[in-house]
Design a protein around this motif. Sequence first.
Motif, PDB file in Angstrom:
ATOM      1  N   SER A  35       0.806  -1.229   0.000  1.00 41.50           N
ATOM      2  CA  SER A  35       0.000   0.000   0.000  1.00 41.50           C
ATOM      3  C   SER A  35       0.833   1.269   0.000  1.00 41.50           C
ATOM      4  CB  SER A  35      -0.914   0.019   1.227  1.00 41.50           C
ATOM      5  OG  SER A  35      -0.146   0.198   2.416  1.00 41.50           O
ATOM      6  N   ASP A  36       2.053   1.200   0.603  1.00 37.02           N
ATOM      7  CA  ASP A  36       2.840   2.402   0.871  1.00 37.02           C
ATOM      8  C   ASP A  36       2.169   3.254   1.946  1.00 37.02           C
ATOM      9  OD1 ASP A  36       4.947   4.181   0.696  1.00 37.02           O
ATOM     10  OD2 ASP A  36       4.294   5.115  -1.175  1.00 37.02           O
ATOM     11  N   TRP A  37       1.443   2.600   2.851  1.00 36.05           N
ATOM     12  CA  TRP A  37       0.790   3.308   3.959  1.00 36.05           C
ATOM     13  C   TRP A  37       1.790   4.203   4.676  1.00 36.05           C
ATOM     14  CZ3 TRP A  37       0.466   2.029   9.602  1.00 36.05           C
ATOM     15  CH2 TRP A  37      -0.579   2.710  10.237  1.00 36.05           C
ATOM     16  N   PRO A  38       1.451   5.468   4.969  1.00 38.23           N
ATOM     17  CA  PRO A  38       0.145   6.116   4.874  1.00 38.23           C
ATOM     18  C   PRO A  38      -0.130   6.818   3.549  1.00 38.23           C
ATOM     19  CG  PRO A  38       1.641   7.557   6.036  1.00 38.23           C
ATOM     20  CD  PRO A  38       2.433   6.319   5.710  1.00 38.23           C
ATOM     21  N   VAL A  39       0.708   6.605   2.532  1.00 39.92           N
ATOM     22  CA  VAL A  39       0.433   7.220   1.235  1.00 39.92           C
ATOM     23  C   VAL A  39      -0.900   6.725   0.692  1.00 39.92           C
ATOM     24  CG1 VAL A  39       1.219   7.347  -1.152  1.00 39.92           C
ATOM     25  CG2 VAL A  39       2.855   7.622   0.717  1.00 39.92           C
ATOM     26  N   SER A  40      -1.172   5.428   0.857  1.00 45.38           N
ATOM     27  CA  SER A  40      -2.447   4.838   0.462  1.00 45.38           C
ATOM     28  C   SER A  40      -3.061   4.127   1.655  1.00 45.38           C
ATOM     29  CB  SER A  40      -2.258   3.826  -0.675  1.00 45.38           C
ATOM     30  OG  SER A  40      -1.677   4.414  -1.804  1.00 45.38           O
ATOM     31  N   ASP A  41      -4.337   3.851   1.552  1.00 46.93           N
ATOM     32  CA  ASP A  41      -5.065   3.098   2.569  1.00 46.93           C
ATOM     33  C   ASP A  41      -4.373   1.756   2.794  1.00 46.93           C
ATOM     34  OD1 ASP A  41      -6.929   1.808   4.174  1.00 46.93           O
ATOM     35  OD2 ASP A  41      -8.650   2.306   2.918  1.00 46.93           O
ATOM     36  N   LEU A  42      -4.182   1.391   4.046  1.00 42.54           N
ATOM     37  CA  LEU A  42      -3.515   0.136   4.385  1.00 42.54           C
ATOM     38  C   LEU A  42      -4.335  -1.088   3.985  1.00 42.54           C
ATOM     39  CD1 LEU A  42      -1.063  -1.137   5.966  1.00 42.54           C
ATOM     40  CD2 LEU A  42      -2.572  -1.179   7.951  1.00 42.54           C
ATOM     41  N   ASN A  43      -5.641  -0.967   3.925  1.00 43.48           N
ATOM     42  CA  ASN A  43      -6.548  -2.090   3.702  1.00 43.48           C
ATOM     43  C   ASN A  43      -6.158  -2.889   2.454  1.00 43.48           C
ATOM     44  OD1 ASN A  43      -8.667  -3.847   3.239  1.00 43.48           O
ATOM     45  ND2 ASN A  43     -10.271  -2.316   3.485  1.00 43.48           N
ATOM     46  N   PRO A  44      -5.662  -4.123   2.600  1.00 36.47           N
ATOM     47  CA  PRO A  44      -5.200  -4.876   1.437  1.00 36.47           C
ATOM     48  C   PRO A  44      -6.326  -5.287   0.502  1.00 36.47           C
ATOM     49  CG  PRO A  44      -5.224  -6.285   3.365  1.00 36.47           C
ATOM     50  CD  PRO A  44      -5.503  -4.893   3.851  1.00 36.47           C
ATOM     51  N   MET A  45      -7.543  -5.422   1.030  1.00 35.82           N
ATOM     52  CA  MET A  45      -8.635  -5.842   0.159  1.00 35.82           C
ATOM     53  C   MET A  45      -9.080  -4.715  -0.762  1.00 35.82           C
ATOM     54  SD  MET A  45      -8.478  -8.876   0.866  1.00 35.82           S
ATOM     55  CE  MET A  45      -9.604  -9.290  -0.453  1.00 35.82           C
ATOM     56  N   ARG A  46      -8.886  -3.487  -0.358  1.00 36.48           N
ATOM     57  CA  ARG A  46      -9.090  -2.386  -1.303  1.00 36.48           C
ATOM     58  C   ARG A  46      -8.014  -2.445  -2.385  1.00 36.48           C
ATOM     59  NH1 ARG A  46      -9.638   3.480   0.266  1.00 36.48           N
ATOM     60  NH2 ARG A  46     -10.758   3.488  -1.738  1.00 36.48           N
TER      61      ARG A  46
END
Length: 554
Positions: free
Chosen positions: A456-467
């Motif tokens: 995800s590159d969290w927090p760059v993107s939402d951590l949620n892997p299913m998204r």
Amino acid sequence: MTKADLVILNGRVLTMDADHPHAEAVAVTGGHILAVGSNADIHDLAGPGTRRIDAQGATVMPGMVEAHLHLFGGAFGMRLLHLDGIQGLPALRDKVQAYARANPDEALLICKAADYNLFGDSIATTRQMLDEALADRPLILFAGDHHTAWANTIALKRAGIFNGRALGPGNEIVMGEDGFAAGELREHEASEPVMALRSSGGRENLGLAGVEPDATLTAAERADDIAVMREGLAFCASHGFTSLHNMDGNRYQLDLLSEIESNGDLLCRTEIPFHLTPQKPVSSLEEASALAEEFNTDRLSAGRVKMFMDGVIDSATAVMVADYADRPGWRGEPLHCAERFCQAATEADRRGLQISVHAIGDGAVRRVLDGYEAAQKANGKRDSRHRIEHIEVLHPDDLPRFGELGVVASMQPPHPPGAMDFPLEPWLSHVGEARWPWSFPLSYLREEGVAIAFASDWPVSDLNPMRGVKAAVERQPWKAGHPGHASTLQQALHGYTLGGAYAGKDDHRLGRIVPGLVADIVIMDRDLEATPIDELDQAKAALTLCGGQITWEM
């Protein structure tokens, strides 16, 4: 007969084992997988003290690997103001003024996930616009990619950069026509003077520069930082993650995680890299080797070097082979010259350290490949599994080099503009239609047999892997006739499991549900294979096991 500590029955087990891809049940003992098979096979391994878990027909798969995140920054960021979906001055003013009232003693108000088009399409955000939202307290807004920030006037003045400042390659304090800072700050070196104002002392971003907190750190501050780490680990475990590849690093983070591990609370296997910034000499890799030797337990390791080669396309700081489509004469500035990077890659490889390099533009990707090729020529071919992080644009000539050099493509399904949360502009216009087919080029890399890890590159993107899984499966081309570079469900899940384990050089013990391997397992709340694509992002982890230990249970 050995009895299991725990059995999972009635599951749709996706083993990620090509020889036996599906099963019904799993038995676990001593933190490892004892057996995989039918319900009848596994039922016989349960004894009086065995915990029985009924998966109720839901997907059971290897624990997921978050192959690229910023753990401390992501966790700390959950405490900050997020501007997802905020557009226009009235909405921004309401948000930041309420945040200011709720944090009267904070020296710098930090906002995350600001849109590049916050004040309208193709309208550049300026300090004057931010002053209209909040003028009397320092304020900084970070774009979702964390590579661009915007500050109000009082923040720029207190940081001492209102009149500009000389910065290293790839960093820029954008200046206005009036001769003063316009408010836009491109890359870390430009935004750091403003971030230094914050009450926290900046510990949440120290890993990005690879430096340590100063000696004035108090016991209370350290305790708070451990709490931040714990929050981040718990959040990751709740999404089904059992392994984390952190992408910023310093010894301080390792010490915090080591203390958490000593208390038996390190919920996810975590790797912290040595961050070789442009300011550090190549000789500092001696420290990287020392950290790798010191921190090498079952759940905490430090055997990797992280570097940045460029910035991001949205702010035109990514490095391109040819000019930006809408900015003739500009191709970006690499953060490391070719000679230095080849030297660093060769030395890190010689020491047996894995290398991960942020490279977004095709010019940056090429320079990294050149460095990996130099290392291989100097040290010989070995199972280095050096990685390139992101690969948003790839030049066709460089595609075969991934397989030739054994390079891992570490990619983020949420990142393509329009796939999840990122807007189409200014990315599409900067890259230009001619390069769209070679942007986020998953299909081309797969055809070459390149190893791929998802994250995800969290927090760059939402951590949620299913998204992220849904974004990968639903990926669409930006123009009819162009490749979509979509993934099948199996490919997407592989990227978050065995793909990540391979990228972390852990596939000998993780990433598959096979007897003898470590019992890192996630049970989802539904059968993913039977779930409509448009509902994949609603799937959640019902139970997470790391080494047979339950780290999350819904």
